[in-house]
Scaffold this motif. Sequence first.
Motif, PDB file in Angstrom:
ATOM      1  N   THR A  53       3.184 -10.702   3.846  1.00  0.00           N
ATOM      2  CA  THR A  53       2.270 -11.793   4.619  1.00  0.00           C
ATOM      3  C   THR A  53       1.128 -12.088   3.475  1.00  0.00           C
ATOM      4  O   THR A  53       0.855 -13.139   3.045  1.00  0.00           O
ATOM      5  N   ASN A  54       0.546 -10.763   2.840  1.00  0.00           N
ATOM      6  CA  ASN A  54      -0.301 -11.056   1.746  1.00  0.00           C
ATOM      7  C   ASN A  54       0.237 -11.971   0.561  1.00  0.00           C
ATOM      8  O   ASN A  54      -0.712 -12.837   0.201  1.00  0.00           O
ATOM      9  N   ALA A  55       1.198 -11.768   0.142  1.00  0.00           N
ATOM     10  CA  ALA A  55       1.750 -12.433  -1.140  1.00  0.00           C
ATOM     11  C   ALA A  55       1.886 -14.036  -0.650  1.00  0.00           C
ATOM     12  O   ALA A  55       1.740 -15.037  -1.500  1.00  0.00           O
ATOM     13  N   LEU A  56       2.695 -14.122   0.537  1.00  0.00           N
ATOM     14  CA  LEU A  56       2.813 -15.635   0.885  1.00  0.00           C
ATOM     15  C   LEU A  56       1.673 -16.481   1.418  1.00  0.00           C
ATOM     16  O   LEU A  56       1.652 -17.748   1.497  1.00  0.00           O
ATOM     17  N   LEU A  57       0.697 -15.605   1.940  1.00  0.00           N
ATOM     18  CA  LEU A  57      -0.564 -16.209   2.204  1.00  0.00           C
ATOM     19  C   LEU A  57      -1.244 -17.331   0.889  1.00  0.00           C
ATOM     20  O   LEU A  57      -1.997 -18.264   1.055  1.00  0.00           O
ATOM     21  N   ARG A  58      -0.855 -16.860  -0.340  1.00  0.00           N
ATOM     22  CA  ARG A  58      -1.254 -17.692  -1.382  1.00  0.00           C
ATOM     23  C   ARG A  58      -1.104 -19.159  -1.345  1.00  0.00           C
ATOM     24  O   ARG A  58      -1.510 -19.942  -2.078  1.00  0.00           O
ATOM     25  N   TYR A  59       0.307 -19.387  -0.622  1.00  0.00           N
ATOM     26  CA  TYR A  59       0.717 -20.548  -0.309  1.00  0.00           C
ATOM     27  C   TYR A  59       0.324 -21.291   0.800  1.00  0.00           C
ATOM     28  O   TYR A  59       0.840 -22.400   1.103  1.00  0.00           O
ATOM     29  N   GLY A  60      -0.744 -20.728   1.448  1.00  0.00           N
ATOM     30  CA  GLY A  60      -1.238 -21.398   2.756  1.00  0.00           C
ATOM     31  C   GLY A  60      -0.888 -20.621   3.941  1.00  0.00           C
ATOM     32  O   GLY A  60      -0.002 -19.853   3.954  1.00  0.00           O
ATOM     33  N   PRO A  61      -1.555 -20.761   4.964  1.00  0.00           N
ATOM     34  CA  PRO A  61      -1.441 -19.834   6.085  1.00  0.00           C
ATOM     35  C   PRO A  61      -0.057 -20.346   6.661  1.00  0.00           C
ATOM     36  O   PRO A  61       0.446 -19.318   7.365  1.00  0.00           O
ATOM     37  N   LEU A  62       0.330 -21.483   6.835  1.00  0.00           N
ATOM     38  CA  LEU A  62       1.744 -21.693   7.590  1.00  0.00           C
ATOM     39  C   LEU A  62       2.681 -20.714   6.786  1.00  0.00           C
ATOM     40  O   LEU A  62       3.438 -20.417   7.406  1.00  0.00           O
ATOM     41  N   ILE A  63       2.996 -21.005   5.432  1.00  0.00           N
ATOM     42  CA  ILE A  63       3.787 -20.443   4.724  1.00  0.00           C
ATOM     43  C   ILE A  63       3.671 -18.930   4.854  1.00  0.00           C
ATOM     44  O   ILE A  63       4.685 -17.889   4.898  1.00  0.00           O
ATOM     45  N   GLY A  64       2.368 -18.378   4.878  1.00  0.00           N
ATOM     46  CA  GLY A  64       2.113 -16.846   4.848  1.00  0.00           C
ATOM     47  C   GLY A  64       2.626 -16.416   6.255  1.00  0.00           C
ATOM     48  O   GLY A  64       3.058 -15.170   6.340  1.00  0.00           O
ATOM     49  N   VAL A  65       2.302 -16.971   7.390  1.00  0.00           N
ATOM     50  CA  VAL A  65       2.429 -16.272   8.596  1.00  0.00           C
ATOM     51  C   VAL A  65       3.808 -16.527   8.920  1.00  0.00           C
ATOM     52  O   VAL A  65       4.652 -15.753   9.438  1.00  0.00           O
ATOM     53  N   VAL A  66       4.386 -17.866   8.955  1.00  0.00           N
ATOM     54  CA  VAL A  66       5.828 -18.351   9.440  1.00  0.00           C
ATOM     55  C   VAL A  66       6.796 -17.602   8.419  1.00  0.00           C
ATOM     56  O   VAL A  66       7.840 -17.048   8.954  1.00  0.00           O
ATOM     57  N   GLY A  67       6.442 -17.632   7.186  1.00  0.00           N
ATOM     58  CA  GLY A  67       7.455 -17.243   6.290  1.00  0.00           C
ATOM     59  C   GLY A  67       7.687 -15.618   6.350  1.00  0.00           C
ATOM     60  O   GLY A  67       8.826 -15.158   6.522  1.00  0.00           O
ATOM     61  N   SER A  68       6.401 -14.958   6.540  1.00  0.00           N
ATOM     62  CA  SER A  68       6.601 -13.539   6.594  1.00  0.00           C
ATOM     63  C   SER A  68       7.216 -13.065   8.059  1.00  0.00           C
ATOM     64  O   SER A  68       7.948 -12.061   8.096  1.00  0.00           O
ATOM     65  N   THR A  69       6.915 -13.873   8.958  1.00  0.00           N
ATOM     66  CA  THR A  69       7.568 -13.607  10.399  1.00  0.00           C
ATOM     67  C   THR A  69       8.968 -13.624  10.335  1.00  0.00           C
ATOM     68  O   THR A  69       9.881 -12.924  10.815  1.00  0.00           O
ATOM     69  N   LEU A  70       9.366 -14.652   9.637  1.00  0.00           N
ATOM     70  CA  LEU A  70      11.050 -14.838   9.395  1.00  0.00           C
ATOM     71  C   LEU A  70      11.524 -13.843   8.642  1.00  0.00           C
ATOM     72  O   LEU A  70      12.472 -13.353   9.189  1.00  0.00           O
TER      73      LEU A  70
END
Length: 196
Positions: A123-140
């Motif tokens: 999540t920490n790494a993906l949050l660099r691309y915004g909250p949507l990518i960080g939260v949804v991407g890491s959740t998937l």
Amino acid sequence: MLSGQLGLDPVVYGLALAALSVIAPFAGFAAAALLRLRSWSAFGVRRTTARWLLIGVGAGVVAFVVRGFAAMAYTALTGDSSTPQEVYGDAGSGRVLSLVLATLFIGLLVPLVEELLFRGVITNALLRYGPLIGVVGSTLIFALAHGVNIVFAIALVFGLVSAELFRRSGSIWPGVIAHVINNLPTVFVLVLIRAA
């Protein structure tokens, strides 16, 4: 069942898989921490407030309730109600020691190491691309790591809650608390289902 093919007692096999469920995510976190050579605080291992810990408790309770609906929806859509986590019921079905060990692994240690890996690193790494990518991407990623089965639906619900707790608090601890609330009854419930 694989334990029978390997000639292992189901309790021993279940405990081995429960231990592996702790070791694998911790190894992933450790590799990321070693590669970055940074303080663990960079991964959200930092103090937080009592308010955030209480929010973690509340979020954990809400996620626990909502995940039941997600599991029912998954079963209604697919007709599949089996769970690969039945092996944890085997792990806890020996004597008191096996129940305690399985609960320790699945109820306490897995939440810690999964939060370190999935929130602290991913999540920490993906949050660099915004909250949507960080939260949804890491959740998937979190849900897929649990396999495409009934646990996938449960992990989707919990992953969203935990990733958002991490994003807002900057700490893994509220998510660890919520994760413990979700995982702690798992072994006991699976043992009861197995005995029924």
